[in-house]
Design a protein around this motif. Structure first.
Motif, mmCIF file in Angstrom:
data_model
loop_
_atom_site.group_PDB
_atom_site.id
_atom_site.type_symbol
_atom_site.label_atom_id
_atom_site.label_comp_id
_atom_site.label_asym_id
_atom_site.label_seq_id
_atom_site.Cartn_x
_atom_site.Cartn_y
_atom_site.Cartn_z
ATOM 1 N N ILE A 105 5.284 -24.856 -4.159
ATOM 2 C CA ILE A 105 4.254 -23.903 -3.749
ATOM 3 C C ILE A 105 4.199 -23.864 -2.217
ATOM 4 O O ILE A 105 3.944 -24.881 -1.576
ATOM 5 C CB ILE A 105 2.877 -24.272 -4.315
ATOM 6 C CG1 ILE A 105 2.927 -24.337 -5.850
ATOM 7 C CG2 ILE A 105 1.828 -23.252 -3.867
ATOM 8 C CD1 ILE A 105 1.602 -24.738 -6.496
ATOM 9 N N LYS A 106 4.440 -22.686 -1.668
ATOM 10 C CA LYS A 106 4.316 -22.470 -0.225
ATOM 11 C C LYS A 106 2.923 -21.912 0.056
ATOM 12 O O LYS A 106 2.558 -20.874 -0.487
ATOM 13 C CB LYS A 106 5.374 -21.489 0.278
ATOM 14 C CG LYS A 106 6.806 -21.981 0.147
ATOM 15 C CD LYS A 106 7.769 -20.931 0.705
ATOM 16 C CE LYS A 106 9.211 -21.394 0.600
ATOM 17 N NZ LYS A 106 10.156 -20.366 1.134
ATOM 18 N N VAL A 107 2.161 -22.592 0.908
ATOM 19 C CA VAL A 107 0.795 -22.170 1.200
ATOM 20 C C VAL A 107 0.710 -21.560 2.596
ATOM 21 O O VAL A 107 1.081 -22.185 3.584
ATOM 22 C CB VAL A 107 -0.187 -23.349 1.091
ATOM 23 C CG1 VAL A 107 -1.607 -22.874 1.364
ATOM 24 C CG2 VAL A 107 -0.095 -23.991 -0.285
ATOM 25 N N PHE A 108 0.212 -20.342 2.674
ATOM 26 C CA PHE A 108 -0.025 -19.647 3.929
ATOM 27 C C PHE A 108 -1.541 -19.562 4.134
ATOM 28 O O PHE A 108 -2.247 -18.975 3.306
ATOM 29 C CB PHE A 108 0.573 -18.235 3.896
ATOM 30 C CG PHE A 108 2.072 -18.198 3.785
ATOM 31 C CD1 PHE A 108 2.863 -17.997 4.906
ATOM 32 C CD2 PHE A 108 2.695 -18.373 2.554
ATOM 33 C CE1 PHE A 108 4.243 -17.967 4.809
ATOM 34 C CE2 PHE A 108 4.080 -18.343 2.442
ATOM 35 C CZ PHE A 108 4.856 -18.139 3.579
ATOM 36 N N HIS A 109 -2.038 -20.134 5.219
ATOM 37 C CA HIS A 109 -3.478 -20.184 5.440
ATOM 38 C C HIS A 109 -3.892 -19.262 6.594
ATOM 39 O O HIS A 109 -3.069 -18.608 7.236
ATOM 40 C CB HIS A 109 -3.924 -21.628 5.741
ATOM 41 C CG HIS A 109 -3.326 -22.192 6.991
ATOM 42 N ND1 HIS A 109 -3.773 -21.874 8.249
ATOM 43 C CD2 HIS A 109 -2.296 -23.067 7.174
ATOM 44 C CE1 HIS A 109 -3.074 -22.519 9.159
ATOM 45 N NE2 HIS A 109 -2.154 -23.251 8.528
ATOM 46 N N SER A 110 -5.195 -19.204 6.844
ATOM 47 C CA SER A 110 -5.768 -18.492 8.001
ATOM 48 C C SER A 110 -5.398 -17.018 8.049
ATOM 49 O O SER A 110 -5.257 -16.439 9.130
ATOM 50 C CB SER A 110 -5.343 -19.185 9.305
ATOM 51 O OG SER A 110 -5.659 -20.561 9.284
ATOM 52 N N ASN A 164 -6.853 -17.625 -3.472
ATOM 53 C CA ASN A 164 -8.123 -18.310 -3.674
ATOM 54 C C ASN A 164 -9.216 -17.362 -3.185
ATOM 55 O O ASN A 164 -9.685 -17.466 -2.061
ATOM 56 C CB ASN A 164 -8.127 -19.627 -2.886
ATOM 57 C CG ASN A 164 -9.284 -20.513 -3.282
ATOM 58 O OD1 ASN A 164 -9.734 -20.489 -4.415
ATOM 59 N ND2 ASN A 164 -9.776 -21.294 -2.335
ATOM 60 N N MET A 165 -9.605 -16.414 -4.031
ATOM 61 C CA MET A 165 -10.458 -15.303 -3.620
ATOM 62 C C MET A 165 -11.921 -15.715 -3.492
ATOM 63 O O MET A 165 -12.438 -16.494 -4.292
ATOM 64 C CB MET A 165 -10.353 -14.165 -4.629
ATOM 65 C CG MET A 165 -8.947 -13.654 -4.848
ATOM 66 S SD MET A 165 -8.862 -12.333 -6.085
ATOM 67 C CE MET A 165 -9.202 -13.243 -7.601
ATOM 68 N N THR A 166 -12.579 -15.166 -2.486
ATOM 69 C CA THR A 166 -14.023 -15.331 -2.352
ATOM 70 C C THR A 166 -14.716 -14.266 -3.200
ATOM 71 O O THR A 166 -14.405 -13.079 -3.090
ATOM 72 C CB THR A 166 -14.447 -15.206 -0.884
ATOM 73 O OG1 THR A 166 -13.848 -16.277 -0.140
ATOM 74 C CG2 THR A 166 -15.960 -15.284 -0.737
ATOM 75 N N GLY A 167 -15.648 -14.686 -4.038
ATOM 76 C CA GLY A 167 -16.248 -13.806 -5.022
ATOM 77 C C GLY A 167 -16.776 -12.495 -4.468
ATOM 78 O O GLY A 167 -16.473 -11.420 -4.988
ATOM 79 N N THR A 168 -17.558 -12.560 -3.406
ATOM 80 C CA THR A 168 -18.175 -11.338 -2.902
ATOM 81 C C THR A 168 -17.180 -10.412 -2.218
ATOM 82 O O THR A 168 -17.444 -9.216 -2.091
ATOM 83 C CB THR A 168 -19.313 -11.647 -1.912
ATOM 84 O OG1 THR A 168 -18.845 -12.566 -0.930
ATOM 85 C CG2 THR A 168 -20.493 -12.241 -2.633
ATOM 86 N N PHE A 185 1.370 -19.046 -2.192
ATOM 87 C CA PHE A 185 -0.087 -19.166 -2.244
ATOM 88 C C PHE A 185 -0.638 -18.663 -0.907
ATOM 89 O O PHE A 185 -0.281 -19.160 0.146
ATOM 90 C CB PHE A 185 -0.447 -20.645 -2.452
ATOM 91 C CG PHE A 185 -1.900 -20.936 -2.720
ATOM 92 C CD1 PHE A 185 -2.925 -20.338 -2.002
ATOM 93 C CD2 PHE A 185 -2.244 -21.869 -3.693
ATOM 94 C CE1 PHE A 185 -4.251 -20.645 -2.257
ATOM 95 C CE2 PHE A 185 -3.567 -22.185 -3.953
ATOM 96 C CZ PHE A 185 -4.574 -21.568 -3.229
ATOM 97 N N SER A 186 -1.532 -17.674 -0.967
ATOM 98 C CA SER A 186 -2.135 -17.126 0.243
ATOM 99 C C SER A 186 -3.644 -17.346 0.253
ATOM 100 O O SER A 186 -4.316 -17.104 -0.753
ATOM 101 C CB SER A 186 -1.843 -15.623 0.350
ATOM 102 O OG SER A 186 -2.516 -15.044 1.459
ATOM 103 N N THR A 187 -4.175 -17.816 1.374
ATOM 104 C CA THR A 187 -5.611 -17.915 1.560
ATOM 105 C C THR A 187 -5.958 -17.486 2.978
ATOM 106 O O THR A 187 -5.259 -17.836 3.929
ATOM 107 C CB THR A 187 -6.144 -19.333 1.305
ATOM 108 O OG1 THR A 187 -7.551 -19.364 1.607
ATOM 109 C CG2 THR A 187 -5.431 -20.368 2.148
ATOM 110 N N TYR A 188 -7.026 -16.718 3.110
ATOM 111 C CA TYR A 188 -7.461 -16.286 4.442
ATOM 112 C C TYR A 188 -8.190 -17.399 5.175
ATOM 113 O O TYR A 188 -8.413 -17.326 6.385
ATOM 114 C CB TYR A 188 -8.366 -15.053 4.343
ATOM 115 C CG TYR A 188 -9.764 -15.349 3.855
ATOM 116 C CD1 TYR A 188 -10.820 -15.529 4.746
ATOM 117 C CD2 TYR A 188 -10.043 -15.433 2.495
ATOM 118 C CE1 TYR A 188 -12.100 -15.804 4.303
ATOM 119 C CE2 TYR A 188 -11.315 -15.694 2.043
ATOM 120 C CZ TYR A 188 -12.345 -15.882 2.948
ATOM 121 O OH TYR A 188 -13.610 -16.153 2.496
ATOM 122 N N LEU A 189 -8.575 -18.460 4.453
ATOM 123 C CA LEU A 189 -9.357 -19.532 5.046
ATOM 124 C C LEU A 189 -8.488 -20.485 5.864
ATOM 125 O O LEU A 189 -7.344 -20.761 5.505
ATOM 126 C CB LEU A 189 -10.083 -20.314 3.958
ATOM 127 C CG LEU A 189 -11.126 -19.522 3.168
ATOM 128 C CD1 LEU A 189 -11.621 -20.325 1.983
ATOM 129 C CD2 LEU A 189 -12.273 -19.115 4.068
#
Length: 334
Positions: free
Chosen positions: A63-68, A90-94, A31-35
């Motif tokens: 589930i391995k979560v990579f943040h930031s 977890n995509m940001t819509g815009t 799981f990847s999130t830029y936040l």
């Protein structure tokens, strides 16, 4: 070197949650999130999503979560998911708007009254007009859930934004094509920029302002480099939880159901957290020394009038664009 946050562990094996579960090789998902974790009302629901999947699957799913942005930034998440470089994002819509113009619906200027209005529009099938299908068929991205950010408001470095004229001659950091067009119609100069770059851009005087959620200002410490915050509900963006299609189709039906259930809980959790957050955030900014203004009445209407052309342009370019607008209008005052 940063270490990934691993919420799901092999605890099930140690505790003996069933002979079949312990003998079965766990399903590992990335799981990847830029936040960053500082974005609490997004981050906490992600934690709960991961924990729920782990518990409900009796340890069969890790589930391995990579943040930031450890793996990919906001603009890279959809391509990475499509390639199968990660399993869940977890995509940001815009941030999808360059690839999927329909997602600009979330930052069409002054279109949504508030977060509950967005929720009603989503429940009425807003994404089912084409966004969900195009993500699946063109980008191998299966939507698991959709949740909100708090509304976009106007941050400014030196002078307050109180009227339409206050946008003129200023450089604005924007997220997508439509909010950029709205800023342009107001007389500002837009430049695309991810939230991770805002602090330095403000600090160095590269930008004069940005339309962003209240959460961004707290998560990115923008209260240290801006003096004014003007509230106008400029847009209400979304947090779109998605999984790679091929990975999804490889999963057993019971695991798919667990993911769907956990995603729905995540959505509900985030909607509730956003509602609570908005009530507290303004006081937080004021405590940090930011001057808070509310744009209302004729000044707000003047901004709506000035930017109305961007809504018309968007509707003409997007298949079924007017149907999206009809749903938003229909759910406005329910």
């Amino acid at each position: 070197m940063k270490q990934p946050w691993l919420f799901a562990t092999a605890l099930a094996l140690c505790m003996g949650w069933g002979t079949a579960a312990s003998a079965e090789k766990p399903i590992e998902l990335t799981f990847s999130t830029y936040l960053p974790p500082a974005y609490e009302y997004v981050w906490k629901p992600i934690e709960h999503f991961v924990d729920t999947v782990h518990k409900e699957s009796n340890g069969r799913v890790r589930i391995k979560v990579f943040h930031s942005g450890q793996l990919f930034d906001g603009y890279e998440e959809l391509p990475a998911l499509s390639r199968g470089d990660v399993d869940i994002v977890n995509m940001t819509g815009t941030y999808l708007s360059g690839t999927l113009p329909a997602t600009n619906i979330f930052t069409l200027p002054f279109l949504f009254q508030d977060v509950p209005h967005l929720q009603r529009a989503l429940e009425a099938g807003l994404l089912d007009l084409g966004i969900t299908k195009e993500l699946a068929t063109q980008h191998d991205a299966i939507v698991l859930g959709v949740a909100p950010f708090d509304p976009y408001e106007f941050y400014s470095r030196r002078n307050p934004i109180l009227s339409a004229d206050d946008f003129k001659g200023k450089v604005w950091a924007t997220t997508g094509a439509v909010d950029a067009r709205a800023i342009q119609l107001l007389g500002g100069s837009p430049t695309g920029m991810p939230s991770s770059e805002l602090y330095l851009a403000f600090d160095r005087g590269v930008i004069d302002g940005t339309p962003r959620p209240l959460l961004t200002g707290i998560g990115r410490s923008l209260f240290e480099v801006t003096k004014h915050l003007s509230l106008a509900n400029f847009g209400v963006d979304t947090s779109i939880l998605s999984i790679n299609r091929k990975k999804w189709e490889s999963l057993p039906p019971d695991i798919q159901e667990i993911l769907k259930k956990a995603a729905k809980q995540r959505d509900d959790d985030q909607f509730a957290r956003v509602a609570a957050f908005v009530k507290e955030a303004v006081a937080t900014y004021e405590a940090k020394g930011v001057k808070v203004h509310r744009i209302e009445g004729k000044n707000l209407q003047a901004m709506r009038d000035a930017t109305a052309g961007s809504i018309t342009e968007w509707a003409a370019q997007v298949p079924d664009g007017n149907r999206y607008l009809e749903i938003i209008e229909k759910t406005k005052n329910q």
